[in-house]
Scaffold this motif. Structure first.
Motif, PDB file in Angstrom:
ATOM      1  N   GLU A  58      64.219  16.215  55.033  1.00 45.44           N
ATOM      2  CA  GLU A  58      63.687  16.105  53.680  1.00 45.44           C
ATOM      3  C   GLU A  58      63.264  14.657  53.501  1.00 45.44           C
ATOM      4  O   GLU A  58      63.918  13.738  54.008  1.00 45.44           O
ATOM      5  CB  GLU A  58      64.693  16.557  52.616  1.00 45.44           C
ATOM      6  CG  GLU A  58      65.964  15.781  52.581  1.00 45.44           C
ATOM      7  CD  GLU A  58      66.928  16.257  51.495  1.00 45.44           C
ATOM      8  OE1 GLU A  58      66.759  17.355  50.941  1.00 45.44           O
ATOM      9  OE2 GLU A  58      67.876  15.505  51.215  1.00 45.44           O
ATOM     10  N   LYS A  88      64.414  19.348  61.190  1.00 41.86           N
ATOM     11  CA  LYS A  88      63.992  19.614  59.814  1.00 41.86           C
ATOM     12  C   LYS A  88      64.467  18.447  58.969  1.00 41.86           C
ATOM     13  O   LYS A  88      65.648  18.089  59.029  1.00 41.86           O
ATOM     14  CB  LYS A  88      64.647  20.920  59.327  1.00 41.86           C
ATOM     15  CG  LYS A  88      64.383  21.246  57.877  1.00 41.86           C
ATOM     16  CD  LYS A  88      65.143  22.521  57.487  1.00 41.86           C
ATOM     17  CE  LYS A  88      64.867  22.905  56.035  1.00 41.86           C
ATOM     18  NZ  LYS A  88      65.573  24.164  55.684  1.00 41.86           N
ATOM     19  N   ASN A 148      60.041  16.661  49.891  1.00 41.46           N
ATOM     20  CA  ASN A 148      59.226  17.389  50.870  1.00 41.46           C
ATOM     21  C   ASN A 148      60.113  17.866  52.009  1.00 41.46           C
ATOM     22  O   ASN A 148      60.982  17.134  52.470  1.00 41.46           O
ATOM     23  CB  ASN A 148      58.154  16.466  51.437  1.00 41.46           C
ATOM     24  CG  ASN A 148      57.243  15.922  50.366  1.00 41.46           C
ATOM     25  OD1 ASN A 148      56.681  16.684  49.584  1.00 41.46           O
ATOM     26  ND2 ASN A 148      57.107  14.607  50.301  1.00 41.46           N
ATOM     27  N   ILE A 149      59.866  19.097  52.448  1.00 39.99           N
ATOM     28  CA  ILE A 149      60.552  19.621  53.633  1.00 39.99           C
ATOM     29  C   ILE A 149      59.550  19.599  54.781  1.00 39.99           C
ATOM     30  O   ILE A 149      58.445  20.154  54.672  1.00 39.99           O
ATOM     31  CB  ILE A 149      61.061  21.052  53.391  1.00 39.99           C
ATOM     32  CG1 ILE A 149      62.125  21.070  52.286  1.00 39.99           C
ATOM     33  CG2 ILE A 149      61.599  21.663  54.689  1.00 39.99           C
ATOM     34  CD1 ILE A 149      63.447  20.415  52.665  1.00 39.99           C
ATOM     35  N   ASN A 181      55.910  21.071  53.911  1.00 37.31           N
ATOM     36  CA  ASN A 181      55.938  22.048  52.805  1.00 37.31           C
ATOM     37  C   ASN A 181      55.013  23.211  53.158  1.00 37.31           C
ATOM     38  O   ASN A 181      55.059  23.711  54.265  1.00 37.31           O
ATOM     39  CB  ASN A 181      55.530  21.395  51.473  1.00 37.31           C
ATOM     40  CG  ASN A 181      56.492  20.305  51.051  1.00 37.31           C
ATOM     41  OD1 ASN A 181      57.661  20.347  51.384  1.00 37.31           O
ATOM     42  ND2 ASN A 181      55.994  19.331  50.323  1.00 37.31           N
ATOM     43  N   GLU A 182      54.150  23.579  52.201  1.00 35.61           N
ATOM     44  CA  GLU A 182      53.201  24.657  52.509  1.00 35.61           C
ATOM     45  C   GLU A 182      51.801  24.091  52.600  1.00 35.61           C
ATOM     46  O   GLU A 182      50.801  24.790  52.412  1.00 35.61           O
ATOM     47  CB  GLU A 182      53.288  25.727  51.421  1.00 35.61           C
ATOM     48  CG  GLU A 182      54.708  26.209  51.278  1.00 35.61           C
ATOM     49  CD  GLU A 182      54.830  27.659  50.857  1.00 35.61           C
ATOM     50  OE1 GLU A 182      53.872  28.204  50.298  1.00 35.61           O
ATOM     51  OE2 GLU A 182      55.905  28.219  51.116  1.00 35.61           O
TER      52      GLU A 182
END
Ligand code: ROI
Length: 148
Positions: free
Chosen positions: A62, A60, A2-3, A102-103
């Motif tokens: 991960e 940011k 996941n970002i 994420n989105e």
């Protein structure tokens, strides 16, 4: 992987220390790595004015952690920084907010993603611009904010 983008803010007891240590603490979370960080930004408090200036940053990361798991991890870090639940919009030693995951659009009683206020807060957007070179997407706003 996941970002995730996270905002950090502090205005009590050496705020630069709390933000810097907060970034290191997040980097040490299980299955999590800080990929990029913004500079530190100093700003006047939004909301009640009778408190000190804030230091803010955005990172940011991960991570393999899922949203609520990550929220629990971030709240543990806030507690280690002696964050006390005082009044809403009051001063704090360390505030950690999940901005974008994420989105994902996520609505839970403890957590809304994307962060519903981020779009109104320069102290979040400006460091976010720096970390992403203006190239990011806030899911519910589509690509309107993807500039480059
Ligand atoms: N104001 C600024 N400038 N930075 C913050 O991190 C911040 N955090 C808050 C409120 C009280 C809304 N104001 C802020 O929670």
């Amino acid at each position: 992987m996941n970002i995730v983008f996270i905002a950090l803010g502090s205005n009590l007891n050496n705020p630069i220390y709390h933000v810097e240590k907060g970034i290191r603490d997040i980097n040490h979370l299980l299955n999590t790595k800080v990929l990029k960080r913004s500079s530190l930004y100093k700003s006047k408090p939004i909301g009640p004015q009778n408190q000190r200036d804030y230091i803010n940053a955005v990172i940011k990361i991960e991570t393999l952690q899922e949203p609520i798991e990550l929220l629990d991890s971030l709240q543990d870090i806030e507690t280690q920084h002696h964050r006390r639940k005082t009044k809403r919009w009051g001063p704090r030693t360390l505030d950690l907010d999940i901005l974008i995951f994420n989105e994902l659009e996520f609505n839970h009683k403890r957590l809304t993603i994307p962060h519903p206020e981020m779009i109104n807060r320069d102290f979040v957007l400006i460091p976010l611009y720096e970390v992403t070179n203006y190239n990011f997407m806030i899911p519910k706003y589509g690509k309107l904010l993807q500039y480059i």
